[in-house]
Design a protein around this motif. Structure first.
Motif, mmCIF file in Angstrom:
data_model
loop_
_atom_site.group_PDB
_atom_site.id
_atom_site.type_symbol
_atom_site.label_atom_id
_atom_site.label_comp_id
_atom_site.label_asym_id
_atom_site.label_seq_id
_atom_site.Cartn_x
_atom_site.Cartn_y
_atom_site.Cartn_z
ATOM 1 N N GLN A 70 0.833 -1.195 0.000
ATOM 2 C CA GLN A 70 0.000 0.000 0.000
ATOM 3 C C GLN A 70 0.874 1.254 0.000
ATOM 4 O O GLN A 70 1.880 1.319 0.717
ATOM 5 N N ASP A 71 0.470 2.239 -0.809
ATOM 6 C CA ASP A 71 1.148 3.536 -0.807
ATOM 7 C C ASP A 71 0.615 4.359 0.366
ATOM 8 O O ASP A 71 -0.589 4.644 0.447
ATOM 9 N N VAL A 72 1.517 4.731 1.263
ATOM 10 C CA VAL A 72 1.143 5.436 2.491
ATOM 11 C C VAL A 72 1.918 6.742 2.566
ATOM 12 O O VAL A 72 3.114 6.784 2.253
ATOM 13 N N ILE A 73 1.231 7.800 2.979
ATOM 14 C CA ILE A 73 1.881 9.090 3.243
ATOM 15 C C ILE A 73 1.883 9.296 4.750
ATOM 16 O O ILE A 73 0.824 9.363 5.376
ATOM 17 N N SER A 74 3.058 9.367 5.341
ATOM 18 C CA SER A 74 3.178 9.497 6.784
ATOM 19 C C SER A 74 2.750 10.880 7.248
ATOM 20 O O SER A 74 2.489 11.779 6.444
ATOM 21 N N ARG A 75 2.689 11.048 8.555
ATOM 22 C CA ARG A 75 2.263 12.328 9.113
ATOM 23 C C ARG A 75 3.226 13.454 8.775
ATOM 24 O O ARG A 75 2.824 14.617 8.672
ATOM 25 N N ASP A 76 4.512 13.118 8.564
ATOM 26 C CA ASP A 76 5.489 14.133 8.175
ATOM 27 C C ASP A 76 5.691 14.172 6.657
ATOM 28 O O ASP A 76 6.750 14.564 6.171
ATOM 29 N N ASN A 77 4.649 13.736 5.915
ATOM 30 C CA ASN A 77 4.591 13.865 4.449
ATOM 31 C C ASN A 77 5.698 13.096 3.726
ATOM 32 O O ASN A 77 6.268 13.583 2.745
ATOM 33 N N VAL A 78 5.994 11.903 4.191
ATOM 34 C CA VAL A 78 6.950 11.022 3.528
ATOM 35 C C VAL A 78 6.160 9.892 2.859
ATOM 36 O O VAL A 78 5.343 9.231 3.498
ATOM 37 N N SER A 79 6.409 9.675 1.570
ATOM 38 C CA SER A 79 5.703 8.639 0.820
ATOM 39 C C SER A 79 6.470 7.323 0.923
ATOM 40 O O SER A 79 7.652 7.252 0.578
ATOM 41 N N VAL A 80 5.794 6.286 1.404
ATOM 42 C CA VAL A 80 6.408 4.959 1.544
ATOM 43 C C VAL A 80 5.442 3.910 1.009
ATOM 44 O O VAL A 80 4.247 4.162 0.832
ATOM 45 N N LYS A 81 5.984 2.728 0.740
ATOM 46 C CA LYS A 81 5.176 1.584 0.303
ATOM 47 C C LYS A 81 5.306 0.503 1.370
ATOM 48 O O LYS A 81 6.413 0.072 1.698
ATOM 49 N N VAL A 82 4.161 0.074 1.896
ATOM 50 C CA VAL A 82 4.149 -0.836 3.044
ATOM 51 C C VAL A 82 3.316 -2.068 2.705
ATOM 52 O O VAL A 82 2.236 -1.951 2.119
ATOM 53 N N ASP A 83 3.820 -3.244 3.071
ATOM 54 C CA ASP A 83 3.011 -4.459 2.980
ATOM 55 C C ASP A 83 3.018 -5.162 4.330
ATOM 56 O O ASP A 83 3.839 -4.871 5.193
ATOM 57 N N ALA A 84 2.060 -6.064 4.511
ATOM 58 C CA ALA A 84 1.890 -6.710 5.812
ATOM 59 C C ALA A 84 1.370 -8.133 5.618
ATOM 60 O O ALA A 84 0.949 -8.526 4.521
ATOM 61 N N VAL A 85 1.411 -8.893 6.717
ATOM 62 C CA VAL A 85 0.871 -10.257 6.736
ATOM 63 C C VAL A 85 -0.230 -10.304 7.792
ATOM 64 O O VAL A 85 -0.048 -9.820 8.916
ATOM 65 N N LEU A 86 -1.370 -10.890 7.413
ATOM 66 C CA LEU A 86 -2.546 -10.927 8.274
ATOM 67 C C LEU A 86 -2.893 -12.375 8.611
ATOM 68 O O LEU A 86 -2.930 -13.230 7.725
ATOM 69 N N TYR A 87 -3.119 -12.639 9.904
ATOM 70 C CA TYR A 87 -3.514 -13.976 10.364
ATOM 71 C C TYR A 87 -4.920 -13.874 10.970
ATOM 72 O O TYR A 87 -5.124 -13.125 11.928
ATOM 73 N N PHE A 88 -5.870 -14.618 10.404
ATOM 74 C CA PHE A 88 -7.232 -14.581 10.936
ATOM 75 C C PHE A 88 -7.900 -15.931 10.719
ATOM 76 O O PHE A 88 -7.434 -16.752 9.927
ATOM 77 N N ARG A 89 -9.029 -16.137 11.419
ATOM 78 C CA ARG A 89 -9.762 -17.391 11.301
ATOM 79 C C ARG A 89 -11.233 -17.155 11.630
ATOM 80 O O ARG A 89 -11.608 -16.141 12.233
ATOM 81 N N ILE A 90 -12.058 -18.119 11.253
ATOM 82 C CA ILE A 90 -13.493 -18.051 11.530
ATOM 83 C C ILE A 90 -13.752 -18.587 12.932
ATOM 84 O O ILE A 90 -13.312 -19.688 13.275
ATOM 85 N N VAL A 91 -14.453 -17.816 13.746
ATOM 86 C CA VAL A 91 -14.840 -18.279 15.080
ATOM 87 C C VAL A 91 -16.353 -18.473 15.189
ATOM 88 O O VAL A 91 -16.826 -19.142 16.111
ATOM 89 N N ASP A 92 -17.110 -17.882 14.268
ATOM 90 C CA ASP A 92 -18.570 -18.048 14.252
ATOM 91 C C ASP A 92 -18.990 -18.331 12.812
ATOM 92 O O ASP A 92 -19.188 -17.401 12.018
ATOM 93 N N PRO A 93 -19.131 -19.601 12.429
ATOM 94 C CA PRO A 93 -19.472 -19.942 11.040
ATOM 95 C C PRO A 93 -20.788 -19.334 10.569
ATOM 96 O O PRO A 93 -20.916 -18.970 9.391
ATOM 97 N N GLU A 94 -21.766 -19.224 11.458
ATOM 98 C CA GLU A 94 -23.058 -18.658 11.054
ATOM 99 C C GLU A 94 -22.887 -17.219 10.576
ATOM 100 O O GLU A 94 -23.359 -16.835 9.492
#
Length: 255
Positions: A70-94
């Protein structure tokens, strides 16, 4: 009559086989009866009556999802590209099946927007130095919003923060300037401590009778030892004043 009975028995056997479903330990079956939610079944062997009931299997294991950069502009106006890893699961199938059409896509899009929103509130220095805290903030926000979908976000990890070449050079110059500043500060503190020590030593020598003369003679001795050349050194009047007084007393006696 007998063939008809066999046919009925065969149809019943086929109907029973079609009704039997196996749900694995890591799965749950969301069962509907005539379009209305009935219950969540499994794991193990369950019965789903064809035509009257429909079933949807959902996987409860943790899903590892890579958030696109993702292209992100920080609070001090610096443009950076950031990626992340997300871990999630279903706890309520309904909820995961009924409350949202595509829980995976919805969670992924929400993670992207949350990542940009949270990082946009931080300076570049904070992004680089306070990454664990930012990860925890993103995880808390995502978990609160996905709870209505029956999704549990367990971990969010920012993986890479890419800077432009200009920013990399600027940060390198800043680091060099900071090292120079620290070096000058340390040198100034050393000079101050040395001058303070000299002042203290001069005060002690001045307060002791003959202290300056002794120090002067010691300096002459060190010069004579270290150098073979002739050194012309001015003689302080305080050093020869006692000798002059003695000579004056002798001259007065002779008169």
């Amino acid at each position: 009559m007998l063939p008809e009975i066999y046919l009925v028995l065969l149809l019943l056997a086929l109907f029973l086989l079609m009704s039997l479903k196996i749900v694995f330990e890591y799965q749950r079956a969301v069962v509907f009866r005539l379009g209305r939610f009935q219950k969540v079944k499994g794991p193990g062997l369950i019965i789903v009556v064809p035509i009257l009931q429909q079933m949807k299997r959902l996987d409860l294991r943790t899903i590892v999802h890579e958030v696109t950069p993702q292209d992100v502009i920080s609070r001090d106006n610096v443009s950076v590209k950031v990626d992340a890893v997300l871990y999630f699961r279903i706890v309520d199938p309904e909820k995961a099946f009924i409350q949202v059409a595509d829980f995976f896509g919805a969670t992924s899009k929400l993670a992207q927007t949350t990542l940009r929103a949270v990082l946009g509130k931080h300076d570049l220095d904070e992004m680089l130095s306070e990454r664990p805290k930012i990860n925890a903030d993103i995880q808390t926000i995502l978990d609160a919003q996905t709870e209505v979908w029956g999704i549990k976000v367990s971990v969010v990890e920012i993986r890479n923060i890419e800077l432009t070449d200009d920013m990399v050079q600027a940060i390198a110059k800043q680091a060099i300037a900071e090292r120079d500043r620290r070096s000058k500060v340390i040198h100034a503190e050393a000079e101050f401590q040395a001058s303070q020590t000299l002042v203290n030593a001069a005060t002690i020598l001045a307060s002791a009778p003959g202290g300056m003369q002794l120090r002067y003679l010691q300096t002459l001795s060190e010069i004579a030892t270290e150098n073979n050349s002739t050194v012309i050194f001015p003689m302080p009047i305080d050093l020869i004043k006692p000798i002059l007084q003695i000579m004056e007393k002798v001259a007065n006696k002779d008169q």
